[in-house]
Scaffold this motif. Structure first.
Motif, PDB file in Angstrom:
ATOM      1  N   THR A 254     -23.388  -5.596 -16.270  1.00 57.87           N
ATOM      2  CA  THR A 254     -23.748  -4.715 -15.169  1.00 57.87           C
ATOM      3  C   THR A 254     -25.257  -4.738 -15.063  1.00 57.87           C
ATOM      4  OG1 THR A 254     -21.839  -3.288 -15.552  1.00 57.87           O
ATOM      5  CG2 THR A 254     -23.636  -2.379 -14.255  1.00 57.87           C
ATOM      6  N   VAL A 255     -25.756  -5.048 -13.869  1.00 57.28           N
ATOM      7  CA  VAL A 255     -27.204  -5.201 -13.686  1.00 57.28           C
ATOM      8  C   VAL A 255     -27.699  -4.257 -12.611  1.00 57.28           C
ATOM      9  CG1 VAL A 255     -27.107  -7.620 -14.402  1.00 57.28           C
ATOM     10  CG2 VAL A 255     -26.930  -7.059 -11.975  1.00 57.28           C
ATOM     11  N   ALA A 256     -28.960  -3.822 -12.759  1.00 54.72           N
ATOM     12  CA  ALA A 256     -29.611  -2.982 -11.764  1.00 54.72           C
ATOM     13  C   ALA A 256     -30.513  -3.868 -10.918  1.00 54.72           C
ATOM     14  CB  ALA A 256     -30.425  -1.897 -12.448  1.00 54.72           C
ATOM     15  N   MET A 257     -30.337  -3.774  -9.594  1.00 56.16           N
ATOM     16  CA  MET A 257     -31.193  -4.485  -8.656  1.00 56.16           C
ATOM     17  C   MET A 257     -31.881  -3.454  -7.762  1.00 56.16           C
ATOM     18  SD  MET A 257     -28.738  -7.723  -7.720  1.00 56.16           S
ATOM     19  CE  MET A 257     -30.077  -8.570  -6.897  1.00 56.16           C
ATOM     20  N   TRP A 258     -32.708  -3.917  -6.854  1.00 56.29           N
ATOM     21  CA  TRP A 258     -33.484  -2.988  -6.035  1.00 56.29           C
ATOM     22  C   TRP A 258     -32.600  -2.095  -5.164  1.00 56.29           C
ATOM     23  CZ3 TRP A 258     -33.420  -2.689  -0.731  1.00 56.29           C
ATOM     24  CH2 TRP A 258     -32.775  -3.719  -0.068  1.00 56.29           C
ATOM     25  N   ASP A 259     -31.372  -2.574  -4.845  1.00 52.39           N
ATOM     26  CA  ASP A 259     -30.509  -1.798  -3.949  1.00 52.39           C
ATOM     27  C   ASP A 259     -29.268  -1.243  -4.635  1.00 52.39           C
ATOM     28  OD1 ASP A 259     -29.313  -4.231  -4.363  1.00 52.39           O
ATOM     29  OD2 ASP A 259     -28.680  -4.522  -2.293  1.00 52.39           O
ATOM     30  N   GLY A 260     -29.247  -1.218  -5.962  1.00 53.99           N
ATOM     31  CA  GLY A 260     -28.102  -0.638  -6.660  1.00 53.99           C
ATOM     32  C   GLY A 260     -27.649  -1.472  -7.848  1.00 53.99           C
TER      33      GLY A 260
END
Length: 336
Positions: A254-260
């Motif tokens: 599970t990764v965090a990106m700029w949009d969620g």
């Protein structure tokens, strides 16, 4: 007074019955005399199976290919509709267009697109597999008549190439590399007795391979990676973007990106090999962007700036970028 019916028909019928009984009795007598009915041998004349000519063999193979290809033409058409955005005059998204026009649920059109790519890969791997229909027709004829062979002939000999006939059959192998797709498919065909294998058979082969080649997830929480979008529709437009790993699973992260947040397989990630301090710096930037995006009053211009920062290919902000981010935080009273 009615005339008396002629007895000629009755007599004729009686004669026929007598003849039938006589034949039946005769047959029974022959059987009883010569052999036991339970062990009697019945001779059946052999039916001659007509062999196909070489031209008919080629025609049959060509027509079979047409039937197989037809199932996957929808995927190719959907891919072009999506990539050229030919739906834009009536719908804002590809998913809405497919639902209204074809009754497809959100994931189904993407599955058809993925399946068509697998079908093309299998065609290319087989002796008569080619990229275009015209080339396929000439290849079918040339290979059959000349006997030209390829490296894959032992598993996929001419005239016996079994190709998929439905999207579900190839769904378990859409995420594999082309060569792996071909190997899994041929193994599944063998296990199905040389027939088209079911999705369950194909899935079982994939599962055995995964168990045999199972390797630990190489990523760790807090690591900064780059997204490899491949054929994942959820990652469309995000290829090359940075992300931070928040959770490590067996075959995914599970990764965090700029949009969620997104859950992706490990083959959709590329390690950037940042230093620990650089990873912490990127985590700090990610947290600042996330807090801003939670603001319901965020306008388009700031949102576009956050998107730009979320797509950087480096683990730091320039002096100008830092000032712009700080200005947005001040405007929306976000205190770092």
């Amino acid at each position: 007074m009615m005339a008396k019916p002629s007895s000629r028909r009755k007599k004729a019928t009686s004669a026929a019955e007598i003849n039938s009984k006589s034949l039946s009795n005769s047959a029974n007598e022959d059987i009883s005399v010569e052999e036991n009915p339970a062990t009697a041998t019945i001779t059946v004349s052999a039916v001659e199976v007509e062999e196909l000519t070489e031209e008919e063999q080629r025609d049959r193979l060509h027509l079979e290919r047409k039937v197989e290809k037809a199932v996957f033409e929808a995927g190719k058409a959907l891919m072009e509709l999506r990539d050229r955005r030919l739906y834009r005059s009536t719908h804002s998204t590809f998913e809405e267009y497919c639902k209204d026009r074809f009754g497809f649920q959100r994931r189904h059109p993407y599955r058809l697109i993925e399946a068509s790519a697998v079908f093309d890969n299998l065609m290319k791997m087989c002796p008569n597999g080619t990229q275009t229909e015209t080339e396929a027709e000439s290849s079918d004829a040339e290979i059959y008549s000349s006997g030209t062979q390829t490296e894959n002939d032992q598993m996929c000999p001419i005239g016996t190439q079994i190709l998929p006939t439905s999207e579900r059959q190839v769904r378990p192998i859409t995420k594999l590399e082309p060569q792996q797709q071909w190997e899994v498919w041929q193994t599944a065909v063998e296990e199905a007795g040389g027939k088209v294998p079911s999705a369950r058979v194909v899935g079982d082969v994939v599962q055995r391979i995964m168990e045999r080649t199972k390797a630990p997830n190489p990523y760790r929480i807090g690591e900064v990676c780059q997204i490899i979008a491949k054929d994942n529709p959820d990652l469309r437009g995000k290829g090359g973007n940075w992300c931070i790993i928040n959770h490590v699973g067996e075959f995914s992260c599970t990764v965090a990106m700029w949009d969620g947040e997104y859950t992706v397989r490990i083959d959709h990630l590329k390690p950037l090999n940042y230093l620990e301090s650089e990873c912490e710096q990127m985590q700090h930037i990610s947290d600042r962007i996330s807090r801003l995006r939670e603001n319901e009053n965020l306008e388009d211009a700031p949102s576009a700036m956050l998107k730009y920062l979320g797509e950087l290919k480096r683990p730091y902000l320039t002096a100008v970028e830092e000032k712009l981010l700080g200005l947005i935080e001040q405007e929306y009273r976000i205190i770092d």
